[in-house]
Structures are given as C-alpha cells and as structure tokens.
Design a protein around this motif. Structure first.
Motif, short mmCIF file in Angstrom:
data_model
loop_
_atom_site.label_atom_id
_atom_site.label_comp_id
_atom_site.label_asym_id
_atom_site.label_seq_id
_atom_site.Cartn_x
_atom_site.Cartn_y
_atom_site.Cartn_z
N ASN A 1 0.86 -1.17 0.00
CA ASN A 1 0.00 0.00 0.00
C ASN A 1 0.90 1.23 0.00
O ASN A 1 1.48 1.59 1.03
N LEU A 2 1.02 1.89 -1.16
CA LEU A 2 1.97 2.99 -1.30
C LEU A 2 1.51 4.25 -0.57
O LEU A 2 2.33 5.12 -0.26
N LEU A 3 0.24 4.35 -0.27
CA LEU A 3 -0.25 5.50 0.49
C LEU A 3 0.34 5.49 1.89
O LEU A 3 0.75 6.53 2.42
N LEU A 4 0.42 4.30 2.48
CA LEU A 4 1.03 4.18 3.81
C LEU A 4 2.52 4.49 3.75
O LEU A 4 3.07 5.10 4.67
N HIS A 5 3.17 4.07 2.68
CA HIS A 5 4.59 4.38 2.51
C HIS A 5 4.80 5.89 2.40
O HIS A 5 5.77 6.44 2.94
N TYR A 6 3.89 6.55 1.68
CA TYR A 6 4.01 8.01 1.56
C TYR A 6 3.84 8.67 2.93
O TYR A 6 4.62 9.54 3.30
N PHE A 7 2.81 8.27 3.68
CA PHE A 7 2.60 8.83 5.02
C PHE A 7 3.85 8.64 5.88
O PHE A 7 4.28 9.56 6.58
#
Length: 262
Positions: free
Chosen positions: A201-207
């Motif tokens: 999940n790249l959104l979590l990586h961004y966060f």
C-alpha cells in the motif's frame, strides 16, 4: 536574485497558484497514466472521483487553517474568536488528509466490491508530484519560509521594504517530494509484477516517509504563523500522528496476512 513578496508574478499570476496549477495538471496526468499502465479501466467515475477529492482537499486545507489559528491563539494566550475562521488560510496537511479521506470514501462508494489497490497506489504516487511544484511556488511566493540564514544557497526576500536572508526550506522540501515520487513510482512498477496479496500500500509508505521528512524540516522553518504546542509546531504534531498511523497499519496488515496464511 531578490524576491519581493507580494509583488512577484509569473505570467501575471501569483507564483504559488502558477506552480500549484502546474503541479495539479502534472499529478492528474500522472494518475491517469498510471491507471492506464496498470490496465485499470478509465471511466466517468474517475472524473467524479477527482472532483470529490478536490472538494476534500479544499475542505481539509481550510479546516486545518482554522485549527492552526486556534493553536496560535492558545499558544499566545489570546481569546479564541471568529477570526480563527475568516482569517484561516490553506494548510497542506489538511488538504492531504481531507483529499485522502474524500478519495477513499468516493472510491468505496463508486467502486464497490472491487480490488482498488492499484488506484490507491496511483493516487499515492501523484501526491508528492503535486506537492513538489507547490513548494516551488512557496519558494517564489515567500511563504513557508525558512529561518534566518546567511550561508550558501540562502534566499533573499524583501518584505515591506525589509531585506532578509532565509534558509531555502521550501526547496529542500521540494527535493524531498521529488525523491518520494521517484521511490513510489519504482515501487508502483514493481507492485504490478506481484500477486495481489504481496502488493504494498503505497499510500502508507508516503505517510511514513513524508511525516519523517516534514518533522525534520519543520525545525528549519522560520515563519511564526504555524501554531505551536511547546517546542513542536502544529505540523510536527500532525507528522507524529501520521507516522504512528502508518506504523499501526503496517503492523495490522502484516498481522492480518500472517493470520490468513495460518
């Protein structure tokens, strides 16, 4: 070069809106291209989803602007009045959280019972691309400026006839966003080769990555209108919350996957 804040325009447009417009166009194009690259169907629903996300960005940015003003009032021991609302600006963290929440809600409504991870990941990759251009706009607009700094690479600002030299924190954040964008783009491409249960999940990586970078860069900020709680700024508090949320979700997802394997 000396930047005179309030009188610096690019093609008769305030610099922030000029670069933010470029960033918005670039991020939308990136989002669509990544959807096409991942063989995701493009339809009118995607347009509706973009509009929903845009509303979320504006609402969230404004709400956080109000919260920032309230934090400033509390820190200064001033009375909280309606000025915290009508004097509120737009805050990136609010736009980020509002946009993400509205996007995920819209995704859930418009694309029921579908595996939407590719869409979420395409959205995540597009976020730092937009913010990279936005921070360049901040650099030329003179907002979100750094502490007084007289070393190499300082920025000269002329505000109300007063010349100051500041640390180019906006430029460093722009470089951070570019680095995150490239990292997430590489991960997005790698994800396409993985089975669904192994995709990130790249959104979590961004966060996770951005919250760390933003927390550090806040120490180099010099603009006082951000709100403070003790030695930490309002944005640093949000960074801690976002970082904690990302860690929690990483652990939760891994624990859930391990349980399914057993």
């Amino acid at each position: 070069m000396i930047i005179e804040t309030g009188n610096f325009y690019i093609f008769e447009m305030p610099p922030y809106f000029f670069f933010a417009g470029i960033g918005f166009a670039a991020s939308v194009c990136c989002y669509i291209l990544l959807l096409l690259f991942s063989d995701t169907n493009i339809s009118k629903k995607n347009l509706v989803l973009c509009l929903i996300t845009g509303v979320g960005i504006l609402v969230g940015a404004r709400v956080f602007g109000c919260l920032t003003n309230i934090a400033i009032k509390i820190y200064s021991n001033e009375k909280i009045d309606f000025s915290v609302i009508y004097m509120a600006g737009l805050v990136f963290y609010g736009g980020l959280i509002g946009g993400v929440c509205f996007y995920l809600i819209g995704l859930r409504i418009l694309y029921k019972n579908q595996n939407n991870l590719n869409m979420i990941n395409a959205f995540a990759v597009s976020i730092p691309l937009f913010h990279m251009f936005g921070r360049i706009g901040c650099l030329f607009a003179g907002c979100c400026y750094g502490k007084e700094f007289h070393g190499h690479f300082h920025i000269d600002y002329l505000r109300d006839g007063v010349l100051t030299q500041n640390f180019p924190v906006q430029a460093f954040e722009s470089i951070l966003e570019l680095s995150i964008f490239l990292f997430l783009l590489i991960m997005f491409i790698k994800n396409l080769k993985q089975a669904d249960q192994n995709k990130n999940n790249l959104l979590l990586h961004y966060f996770f990555i951005y919250s760390i970078g933003r927390f550090v860069l806040e120490f180099f900020r010099g603009d006082p209108n951000r709100g403070y709680f003790g030695i930490l700024s309002f944005s640093q508090i949000v960074s801690i919350v976002l970082f904690t949320f990302a860690i929690f979700m990483f652990v939760k997802n891994k624990y859930g996957v391990n349980n399914e394997n057993h």
